[in-house]
Write a protein that holds these residues in place. Structure first.
Motif, PDB file in Angstrom:
ATOM      1  N   PRO A 207       0.829  -1.210   0.000  1.00 24.33           N
ATOM      2  CA  PRO A 207       0.000   0.000   0.000  1.00 24.33           C
ATOM      3  C   PRO A 207       0.864   1.260   0.000  1.00 24.33           C
ATOM      4  N   ASN A 208       0.309   2.351  -0.468  1.00 25.84           N
ATOM      5  CA  ASN A 208       1.026   3.621  -0.436  1.00 25.84           C
ATOM      6  C   ASN A 208       0.314   4.600   0.494  1.00 25.84           C
ATOM      7  N   SER A 209       0.787   5.833   0.532  1.00 30.00           N
ATOM      8  CA  SER A 209       0.222   6.809   1.456  1.00 30.00           C
ATOM      9  C   SER A 209      -1.226   7.145   1.120  1.00 30.00           C
ATOM     10  N   VAL A 210      -1.596   7.097  -0.155  1.00 35.07           N
ATOM     11  CA  VAL A 210      -2.986   7.355  -0.532  1.00 35.07           C
ATOM     12  C   VAL A 210      -3.889   6.259   0.022  1.00 35.07           C
ATOM     13  N   ALA A 211      -3.389   5.018   0.055  1.00 34.20           N
ATOM     14  CA  ALA A 211      -4.184   3.910   0.594  1.00 34.20           C
ATOM     15  C   ALA A 211      -4.512   4.139   2.065  1.00 34.20           C
ATOM     16  N   LEU A 259      -7.129   3.552 -12.874  1.00 31.05           N
ATOM     17  CA  LEU A 259      -6.498   4.734 -12.288  1.00 31.05           C
ATOM     18  C   LEU A 259      -6.653   4.744 -10.771  1.00 31.05           C
ATOM     19  N   SER A 260      -7.808   4.293 -10.278  1.00 31.84           N
ATOM     20  CA  SER A 260      -8.012   4.251  -8.824  1.00 31.84           C
ATOM     21  C   SER A 260      -7.122   3.186  -8.184  1.00 31.84           C
ATOM     22  N   ILE A 261      -6.934   2.055  -8.862  1.00 43.21           N
ATOM     23  CA  ILE A 261      -6.028   1.019  -8.354  1.00 43.21           C
ATOM     24  C   ILE A 261      -4.598   1.537  -8.343  1.00 43.21           C
ATOM     25  N   MET A 262      -4.208   2.218  -9.407  1.00 42.98           N
ATOM     26  CA  MET A 262      -2.864   2.774  -9.503  1.00 42.98           C
ATOM     27  C   MET A 262      -2.601   3.800  -8.409  1.00 42.98           C
ATOM     28  N   ALA A 263      -3.632   4.570  -8.061  1.00 43.06           N
ATOM     29  CA  ALA A 263      -3.453   5.643  -7.082  1.00 43.06           C
ATOM     30  C   ALA A 263      -3.265   5.121  -5.670  1.00 43.06           C
ATOM     31  N   THR A 264      -3.756   3.918  -5.372  1.00 41.55           N
ATOM     32  CA  THR A 264      -3.758   3.436  -3.991  1.00 41.55           C
ATOM     33  C   THR A 264      -2.885   2.211  -3.761  1.00 41.55           C
ATOM     34  N   GLY A 265      -2.164   1.749  -4.773  1.00 41.86           N
ATOM     35  CA  GLY A 265      -1.358   0.548  -4.595  1.00 41.86           C
ATOM     36  C   GLY A 265      -0.181   0.502  -5.540  1.00 41.86           C
ATOM     37  N   THR A 266       0.565  -0.576  -5.484  1.00 38.00           N
ATOM     38  CA  THR A 266       1.786  -0.743  -6.268  1.00 38.00           C
ATOM     39  C   THR A 266       1.658  -2.008  -7.105  1.00 38.00           C
ATOM     40  N   TYR A 267       1.416  -1.831  -8.386  1.00 41.62           N
ATOM     41  CA  TYR A 267       1.228  -2.973  -9.278  1.00 41.62           C
ATOM     42  C   TYR A 267       2.082  -2.855 -10.534  1.00 41.62           C
ATOM     43  N   ASP A 370      15.921  -3.135   6.268  1.00 42.26           N
ATOM     44  CA  ASP A 370      14.896  -2.188   5.835  1.00 42.26           C
ATOM     45  C   ASP A 370      14.571  -2.451   4.371  1.00 42.26           C
ATOM     46  N   PHE A 371      13.401  -2.994   4.120  1.00 42.75           N
ATOM     47  CA  PHE A 371      12.937  -3.166   2.738  1.00 42.75           C
ATOM     48  C   PHE A 371      12.520  -1.805   2.188  1.00 42.75           C
ATOM     49  N   GLU A 372      12.669  -1.656   0.896  1.00 45.43           N
ATOM     50  CA  GLU A 372      12.428  -0.341   0.318  1.00 45.43           C
ATOM     51  C   GLU A 372      10.958   0.039   0.307  1.00 45.43           C
ATOM     52  N   TYR A 373      10.072  -0.940   0.136  1.00 45.27           N
ATOM     53  CA  TYR A 373       8.657  -0.607  -0.023  1.00 45.27           C
ATOM     54  C   TYR A 373       7.742  -1.344   0.942  1.00 45.27           C
ATOM     55  N   LYS A 374       8.024  -2.572   1.279  1.00 40.81           N
ATOM     56  CA  LYS A 374       7.137  -3.294   2.173  1.00 40.81           C
ATOM     57  C   LYS A 374       7.327  -2.791   3.612  1.00 40.81           C
ATOM     58  N   PRO A 375       6.327  -2.903   4.488  1.00 42.11           N
ATOM     59  CA  PRO A 375       6.467  -2.442   5.869  1.00 42.11           C
ATOM     60  C   PRO A 375       7.601  -3.154   6.595  1.00 42.11           C
ATOM     61  N   THR A 376       8.393  -2.373   7.322  1.00 50.31           N
ATOM     62  CA  THR A 376       9.458  -2.936   8.148  1.00 50.31           C
ATOM     63  C   THR A 376       9.208  -2.635   9.615  1.00 50.31           C
ATOM     64  N   THR A 377       9.037  -1.364   9.960  1.00 52.72           N
ATOM     65  CA  THR A 377       8.723  -0.956  11.335  1.00 52.72           C
ATOM     66  C   THR A 377       7.409  -0.183  11.327  1.00 52.72           C
ATOM     67  N   MET A 384       5.742   5.641  -2.176  1.00 56.30           N
ATOM     68  CA  MET A 384       5.063   5.600  -3.466  1.00 56.30           C
ATOM     69  C   MET A 384       5.987   4.949  -4.492  1.00 56.30           C
ATOM     70  N   THR A 385       5.504   3.941  -5.187  1.00 58.63           N
ATOM     71  CA  THR A 385       6.275   3.276  -6.239  1.00 58.63           C
ATOM     72  C   THR A 385       5.324   2.752  -7.309  1.00 58.63           C
ATOM     73  N   THR A 386       4.534   3.645  -7.859  1.00 60.50           N
ATOM     74  CA  THR A 386       3.439   3.228  -8.724  1.00 60.50           C
ATOM     75  C   THR A 386       3.921   2.432  -9.938  1.00 60.50           C
TER      76      THR A 386
END
Length: 480
Positions: A207-211, A259-267, A370-377, A384-386
């Motif tokens: 998920p990203n910050s928009v999610a 577009l809504s999927i792109m805005a809220t996630g990373t695919y 520390d993974f770049e995109y997945k949750p670590t802490t 954001m990594t659309t």
């Protein structure tokens, strides 16, 4: 009958062909560009799943089974071996080919080469290249071969082949309608009780910050979003076969969903590729080009064109039916990994397990990688990594669903971390030791979006621990 024939076969789609080709080029470029930065860490000689090792195993399997490994795993890499420079070179070739396609130079040849290049990775890529959109890109390139214009520098007014256009339309229908159908048919589905978006934004892989903000929306708006998704994926595809204005409305509906999927996630490139398929549904009049773009009349039905139409007729049922009859059709053509079934998010995940990977030099003090995109802490910000597809981060999500003991690739991943090789460490954001650590462990947590911070999680438990013995072999211990 004449009106139906005009609806199915008539119309000018030169601009739709032009936009489709450019968006297909963008999606393909993104796929190779994203893979280029990861290929050594995933598949290089010191990567998690070295392709050189896979080629050796496939050769041995073919010798024992009597099957042809080069047909079962078709790839250009067989000709050159899985050396790191070969993998990087093929990615670069894919990026160059995508630019050539975008420029409209020899588009049909460019599409064919891109299909072969990407198949070369997917056939040997195992879990890291096994997503539905990897197969979708292969299928889109394959049908795109029949839709994009031929020649060295075709004019933008070149009339698209009607059969090629229908191949793209059928793929668009198959992708979207299958996604809606599996949601409606899933038992105890969160889609049919309109609660899917209560879970989707925080349980999706990255998920990203928009999610985070979307998850705070009121319940009625989330339920409305579920209805919109189901309408876009079930009604929208059916409108492909409707008159032009209705078809355009269906295409806009499906594009809005992407577009809504792109805005809220990373695919990664998936959303761009899906929009490319939808773009082929618009005729020239939609683009306001009715007076400027006058498609050429179709050529006479000579032998060459008859052969071309025959190829399209053979391919059309493969594109149309593989979602519904995969076992019947897929056996003989399975190695091509090109005609696929689809169905995204059929079963909505209602929890978010996470695996934290940690290192230590003394077995007492532990530091998380520390993974770049997945949750670590819990307190780290969402990233954001659309348009990038971080495949290790994605696979860590799948690994957590299995309790961190099921995936076979986790052990070689831990082995590479204990070796401290730069190729695999390059897939991470930071937090690693300057020297190879003595121990690596994996802790299992349950995560959830929090209001005061990014995440909240439970106390967790250690589910696996790894070290190397005196000979450099991996020693693994799993929690019962």
């Amino acid at each position: 009958m004449q009106r139906l024939r005009e609806h199915l076969l008539g119309g000018s789609f030169a601009m739709g062909q032009f936009v489709f080709g450019r968006l297909l080029a963008v999606a393909t470029f993104l796929a190779f560009w994203s893979l280029f930065g990861q290929v050594e860490g995933l598949y290089g000689a010191h990567g998690i799943l070295p392709i050189e090792d896979f080629l050796a195993l496939a050769t041995e399997w073919g010798r024992n089974s009597g099957n042809s490994p080069t047909w079962t795993f078709p790839s250009l890499i067989w000709l050159t071996g899985g050396a790191d420079r070969t993998l990087r070179g093929l990615c670069l070739a894919g990026m160059v080919g995508s630019v050539v396609l975008f420029a409209g130079v020899v588009p049909r040849l460019a599409v064919a080469c891109l299909w072969l290049l990407y198949l070369s990775f997917v056939a040997l890529g195992q879990v890291f290249l096994g997503y539905q959109w990897d197969g979708l890109l292969l299928e889109a390139l394959f049908v795109g071969f029949f839709f994009v214009p031929g020649g060295a520098r075709p004019r933008r007014t070149a009339r698209p082949e009607t059969g090629g256009r229908w191949l793209v339309w059928l793929l668009c229908f198959k992708l979207m309608f299958s996604a809606g159908l599996v949601k409606l048919m899933a038992p105890n589905s969160a889609w049919t009780d309109l609660t899917a978006l209560n879970f989707h934004f925080w349980t999706q892989p990255i998920p990203n910050s928009v999610a985070w903000y979307a998850d705070q929306l009121p319940q009625w708006l989330k339920s409305a979003g579920v209805i919109f998704t189901l309408v876009a994926e079930t009604i929208g595809p059916l409108l492909i076969f409707a008159p032009r204005r209705v078809r355009h409305a269906g295409a806009l509906l499906m594009i809005a969903l992407q577009l809504s999927i792109m805005a809220t996630g990373t695919y990664g490139f998936f959303n761009v590729l899906s929009i490319a398929l939808c773009a082929a549904l618009f005729d020239d009049e939609f683009f306001g080009r009715a007076a400027l773009v006058r498609s050429e009349e179709p050529p006479a039905l000579g032998l060459r064109r008859k052969i071309w139409i025959g190829c399209i007729v053979v391919v059309m049922p493969l594109v149309a039916l593989t979602s519904f009859l995969p076992r019947v059709i897929g056996g003989a053509i399975g190695p091509l990994r090109t005609f696929n079934g689809y169905g995204l998010f059929a079963d909505m995940t209602r929890e978010r397990p996470e695996i934290s990977v940690e290192w230590s030099d003394d077995g007492e003090r532990w530091t998380p990688y520390d993974f770049e995109y997945k949750p670590t802490t819990p307190d780290e910000p969402l990233r954001m990594t659309t348009l990038h597809m971080p495949r290790l981060d994605w696979q860590m999500w799948f690994a957590a669903l299995g309790g961190c003991q099921r995936p076979a690739w986790l052990q070689p991943f831990a082995h590479r971390l204990l070796e401290g090789g730069p190729e695999v460490l390059g897939l991470l954001q930071g937090g690693f030791s300057p020297d190879p650590p003595r121990f690596v462990r994996m802790r299992f947590f349950q995560y959830r979006f929090a209001r005061s911070a990014t995440w909240k999680r439970d106390d967790g438990f250690v589910c696996a621990r790894f070290t190397l013995n005196d000979t450099g072999a991996l020693v693994a211990a799993y929690a019962r």
